[in-house]
Write a protein that holds these residues in place. Sequence first.
Motif, PDB file in Angstrom:
ATOM      1  N   TYR A 117      16.093  10.907 -18.843  1.00 23.78           N
ATOM      2  CA  TYR A 117      15.333  12.124 -18.563  1.00 23.78           C
ATOM      3  C   TYR A 117      14.070  11.911 -17.729  1.00 23.78           C
ATOM      4  N   GLN A 118      13.716  10.681 -17.442  1.00 20.41           N
ATOM      5  CA  GLN A 118      12.480  10.465 -16.693  1.00 20.41           C
ATOM      6  C   GLN A 118      12.518  11.224 -15.365  1.00 20.41           C
ATOM      7  N   LYS A 119      11.493  12.025 -15.136  1.00 19.82           N
ATOM      8  CA  LYS A 119      11.461  12.911 -13.975  1.00 19.82           C
ATOM      9  C   LYS A 119      10.102  12.785 -13.306  1.00 19.82           C
ATOM     10  N   LYS A 121       6.783  13.429 -11.086  1.00 19.08           N
ATOM     11  CA  LYS A 121       5.956  14.636 -10.942  1.00 19.08           C
ATOM     12  C   LYS A 121       4.712  14.302 -10.141  1.00 19.08           C
ATOM     13  N   ARG A 127       3.989  21.139 -15.273  1.00 16.30           N
ATOM     14  CA  ARG A 127       5.404  21.299 -15.605  1.00 16.30           C
ATOM     15  C   ARG A 127       5.551  22.059 -16.922  1.00 16.30           C
ATOM     16  N   ALA A 129       8.228  23.699 -19.685  1.00 15.06           N
ATOM     17  CA  ALA A 129       9.597  23.681 -20.198  1.00 15.06           C
ATOM     18  C   ALA A 129       9.794  24.863 -21.138  1.00 15.06           C
ATOM     19  N   VAL A 149      13.121  23.947 -16.773  1.00 16.75           N
ATOM     20  CA  VAL A 149      11.877  23.272 -16.431  1.00 16.75           C
ATOM     21  C   VAL A 149      11.352  23.834 -15.110  1.00 16.75           C
ATOM     22  N   ILE A 163      18.043  21.779 -17.522  1.00 21.26           N
ATOM     23  CA  ILE A 163      18.385  20.416 -17.922  1.00 21.26           C
ATOM     24  C   ILE A 163      18.991  20.429 -19.312  1.00 21.26           C
ATOM     25  N   THR A 165      20.274  18.953 -22.957  1.00 19.39           N
ATOM     26  CA  THR A 165      19.722  17.982 -23.903  1.00 19.39           C
ATOM     27  C   THR A 165      20.760  16.964 -24.354  1.00 19.39           C
ATOM     28  N   LEU A 180      10.349  14.006 -19.529  1.00 25.21           N
ATOM     29  CA  LEU A 180      10.353  14.940 -18.408  1.00 25.21           C
ATOM     30  C   LEU A 180       8.949  15.196 -17.859  1.00 25.21           C
ATOM     31  N   GLN A 181       7.939  14.670 -18.537  1.00 27.71           N
ATOM     32  CA  GLN A 181       6.532  14.867 -18.174  1.00 27.71           C
ATOM     33  C   GLN A 181       6.135  16.339 -18.236  1.00 27.71           C
ATOM     34  N   ALA A 182       6.667  17.031 -19.249  1.00 33.94           N
ATOM     35  CA  ALA A 182       6.294  18.427 -19.453  1.00 33.94           C
ATOM     36  C   ALA A 182       4.858  18.513 -19.968  1.00 33.94           C
TER      37      ALA A 182
END
Length: 262
Positions: A117-119, A121, A127, A129, A149, A163, A165, A180-182
């Motif tokens: 899941y690393q995204k 940014k 971000r 979600a 997201v 995305i 889960t 995800l760096q939300a």
Amino acid sequence: MARPTKCRMICRFPQTLEFIPTKDAEEKDPVIITVDEFETIRLIDKEGFSQEQCCRRMQVARTTVQKIYDSARKKLSVALVDGRPLKIEGGEYRLCNGQNSYCGKDNCNKQEIYQTYQKEKRENIMRIAVTYENGQIYQHFGHTKQFKVYDVEDGKIVSSEVIGTNGQGHGALAEVLYALQANVLICGGIGGGAQAALAAVGIQLYGGVTGDADAAVEALLAGNLAYVPDIRCSHHEGGHGGNCGGHHQEGGDGCRHGHCRS
């Protein structure tokens, strides 16, 4: 000047935060076990780690682990013998981000989550979600099969993506959002354990929200989102029934007590 307490590394935030005897619970004061005390019980008593292995995993001295573990065992005995409620909260800890070599497990579930899941940014992106199903805000955080997201720049949505889960249980969903760096989560119903896990990784929560997901994000950006600041869901995330969110009305990385973030 006293030496600052070193944060203890925690693999995963506990999902069940309260245990209550069937009789006379309201008449007795609860026993409080801290999150780092819980971790020593999990590692040593459940996983079978030695204290030496536990101290390496938690990244503190063996004498510190011994002290934490002895305190936890004492508290457990008091709760069991005296029939008192048991709560897990507070402590000096930081959550593992799944990228630390000390773990030593090639099949670490958290490492798999971060790899999946690393995204990336950009620095100026916020971000957001949203628990998501068919355009609507899904009402049970622990059962959500998708997040939508949104990347926001200068107060405007610049991109969005749905995305899946991949069947991750409620215990891992906060880690999915962290990978995800939300910065923000909008959802319906959400239990106390998940709320604490989100707070521990610095994700701001807007709970008790219903309706269209896109409209909710636009309302948040406009400053008029209807949400529940102190949402309390009466069900565990794994066992909701009905529309939990619909029952409610509108309403740093430093080491700190209870929130030593990774």
